[in-house]
Design an enzyme around this catalytic site. Structure first.
Site, short mmCIF file in Angstrom:
data_model
loop_
_atom_site.label_atom_id
_atom_site.label_comp_id
_atom_site.label_asym_id
_atom_site.label_seq_id
_atom_site.Cartn_x
_atom_site.Cartn_y
_atom_site.Cartn_z
N SER A 173 0.82 -1.20 0.00
CA SER A 173 0.00 0.00 0.00
C SER A 173 0.86 1.26 0.00
O SER A 173 1.78 1.40 -0.82
CB SER A 173 -0.95 -0.04 1.20
OG SER A 173 -1.97 0.90 1.07
N ASP A 377 -8.31 -6.44 -4.95
CA ASP A 377 -8.08 -5.14 -4.32
C ASP A 377 -8.79 -4.05 -5.11
O ASP A 377 -8.82 -4.09 -6.34
CB ASP A 377 -6.57 -4.86 -4.27
CG ASP A 377 -6.23 -3.61 -3.48
OD1 ASP A 377 -7.12 -3.09 -2.77
OD2 ASP A 377 -5.07 -3.16 -3.56
N HIS A 437 -6.13 -6.57 -0.93
CA HIS A 437 -5.06 -5.61 -0.71
C HIS A 437 -3.91 -6.22 0.09
O HIS A 437 -2.75 -5.93 -0.17
CB HIS A 437 -5.64 -4.40 0.05
CG HIS A 437 -4.74 -3.21 0.09
ND1 HIS A 437 -4.36 -2.52 -1.04
CD2 HIS A 437 -4.14 -2.57 1.13
CE1 HIS A 437 -3.59 -1.49 -0.69
NE2 HIS A 437 -3.45 -1.51 0.62
#
Length: 458
Positions: A173, A377, A437
């Site tokens: 991320s 994601d 994610h």
């Protein structure tokens, strides 16, 4: 170390007690790095480094535990969490790749079986890292990278046994954006001789490299997955174009506000899709919580959405309870995650800035760059990742684009495809199937296999 026993001691408590007993620590202090380390595998050490005045960064090192190899024969992997404000020593460690899960049970897919692991709570104020003054929070990527150079120099100076071991930075991320900036500065430091380490590459997982490319792809991605209708697609696309316009004009704080607006439009049109895995749904808020959420600033709402999930109740209880007691060096007036929202707020002007050019510099310098992404994601969807990769100016990109991808199988006995990969020279891209994610959480076996491939162990 002493732990208060439960009312009815039993075998399970004894197991937890054994797991929590601290391993030998030598020379640790609250404001300095460890200066004398054990060299056997299976050990773990931790400490603080003061990276700037009033800014103290916490790190935690696990030595690899391969059944047949010494840690010196395996790479060292540093893991960087997202947010910014997500704790590597907490979330990455106990919920993704560390030796134990949040129930303190052994993780079958821990990366520790193939590498030594260095978890760092960055930027300062994240996790167990802390600042003494509000002016000491990092404000942008340059400051984040500068702080990490101080920590890494201290670490490798004090851990000379790791100076020649291949060193990789893996990330997730916003951690990917930080990994790119940190990787470039580390490359320069190694070339200049100011940091002694065998820097071998960066891995950018579901990474916020080009935020606007993610935002622009949200509508088409959700529409293709039957999570938006025609009207919803039009609404999401309209606000995405507003984000693009703000970024093109360099109005990054305005772009951050519009990013938050785009997410609200998506939540309204998708009945609350989970930004981290589109096959799940965010927990609905009560009417009172919803009213409070609406009254908060856009930054507070963004922080609640993108940092809160990294500090779940069970993880907070673990880190502020048994783990804090084990570590022994955490300041008494500070708790894990207490400053994370401030970390997020102080980075407002940096959120929407792209760092594609930094990835280009890494590739041009010959640094190995791996991009990997979870199929499910949304916040950093694969379509957006592919979009910014196509914008690279790396001269070898046309040859990379011409390649066909290759199927990967996490279980050699199964024909079920777990991922696809394409690699040319020092750029690789992994499409991880059935993962959101947090790839290691959703597909632990495939994530471990990918790490071994990236670090040239398979």
């Amino acid at each position: 170390m002493e732990l208060a026993p439960p009312s009815r001691p039993g075998p399970r408590w004894l197991l937890l007690l054994l797991l929590l007993l601290p391993l030998p620590l030598l020379g640790q202090s609250a404001l300095g790095a460890v200066t004398d380390e054990p060299t056997e595998e299976g050990k773990e050490v931790w400490g603080y480094v003061t990276v700037r005045q009033d800014a103290h960064m916490f790190w935690w090192l696990y030595y690899a535990t391969h059944p047949c190899k010494n840690f010196s024969e395996l790479p060292l992997v540093m893991w960087l969490q997202g947010g910014p404000g997500g704790s590597s020593t907490g979330f990455g460690n106990f919920q993704e790749i560390g030796p134990l899960d949040t129930d303190l049970k052994p993780r079958k897919t821990t990366w520790l079986q193939a590498a030594s692991l260095l978890f760092v709570d960055n930027p300062v104020g994240t996790g167990f890292s802390y600042v003494n003054k509000s002016a000491s929070y990092a404000k942008d990527l340059a400051m984040v990278a500068a702080d990490m150079m101080v920590l890494l120099k201290t670490f490798f100076d004090c851990h000379k046994e790791f100076q020649t071991i291949p060193f990789y930075i893996f990330s997730e991320s916003y951690g990917g954006k930080m990994a790119a900036g940190i990787g470039l500065e580390l490359y320069k430091a190694v070339q200049q001789g100011t940091i002694k380490c065998n820097f071998s590459g960066v891995a950018l997982g579901d990474s916020w490299i080009s935020p606007v490319d993610s935002v622009l792809s949200w509508g088409p991605y959700l529409y293709s997955m039957s999570l938006l209708d025609d009207q919803g697609l039009a609404e999401v696309s309209h606000v995405a174009e507003q984000v693009l316009d703000a970024v093109n004009k360099g109005l990054y704080k305005e772009a951050t506000q519009l990013w938050e607006k785009a997410e609200m439009v998506i939540e309204k049109n998708t009945d609350g899709v989970n930004f981290y895995n589109i096959l799940t749904k965010d927990t609905p808020m009560s009417s009172m919580e919803s009213s409070l959420e609406f009254m908060r600033s856009h930054l507070v709402r963004l922080c609640q959405r993108h940092v809160r999930h990294l500090h779940g109740d069970s993880l907070s209880q673990l880190m502020n309870g048994p783990i804090r007691k084990k570590l022994k060096i955490i300041p008494e007036d500070f708790s894990w995650g207490a400053q994370s929202s401030n970390v997020f707020m102080n980075m407002e002007g940096d959120f929407m800035k792209p760092v594609i050019s930094i990835v280009d510099e890494l590739l041009e310098a010959g640094v190995n760059v791996t991009v990997y992404n979870g199929q499910l994601d949304l916040i950093v969807d694969t379509m957006g990742q592919e979009a910014w990769v196509r914008k690279l100016k790396w001269p070898e990109l046309p040859k990379f684009n011409q390649l066909r991808w290759k199927a990967l199988y996490s279980d050699p006995k199964s024909s079920e495809t777990s991922a696809f990969v394409k690699s040319y020279k020092n750029l690789a891209f992994y499409w991880i199937l059935r993962a959101g994610h947090m790839v290691p959480s959703d597909q632990g076996d495939m994530a471990l296999k990918m790490m071994k491939l990236v670090t040239q162990q398979e």
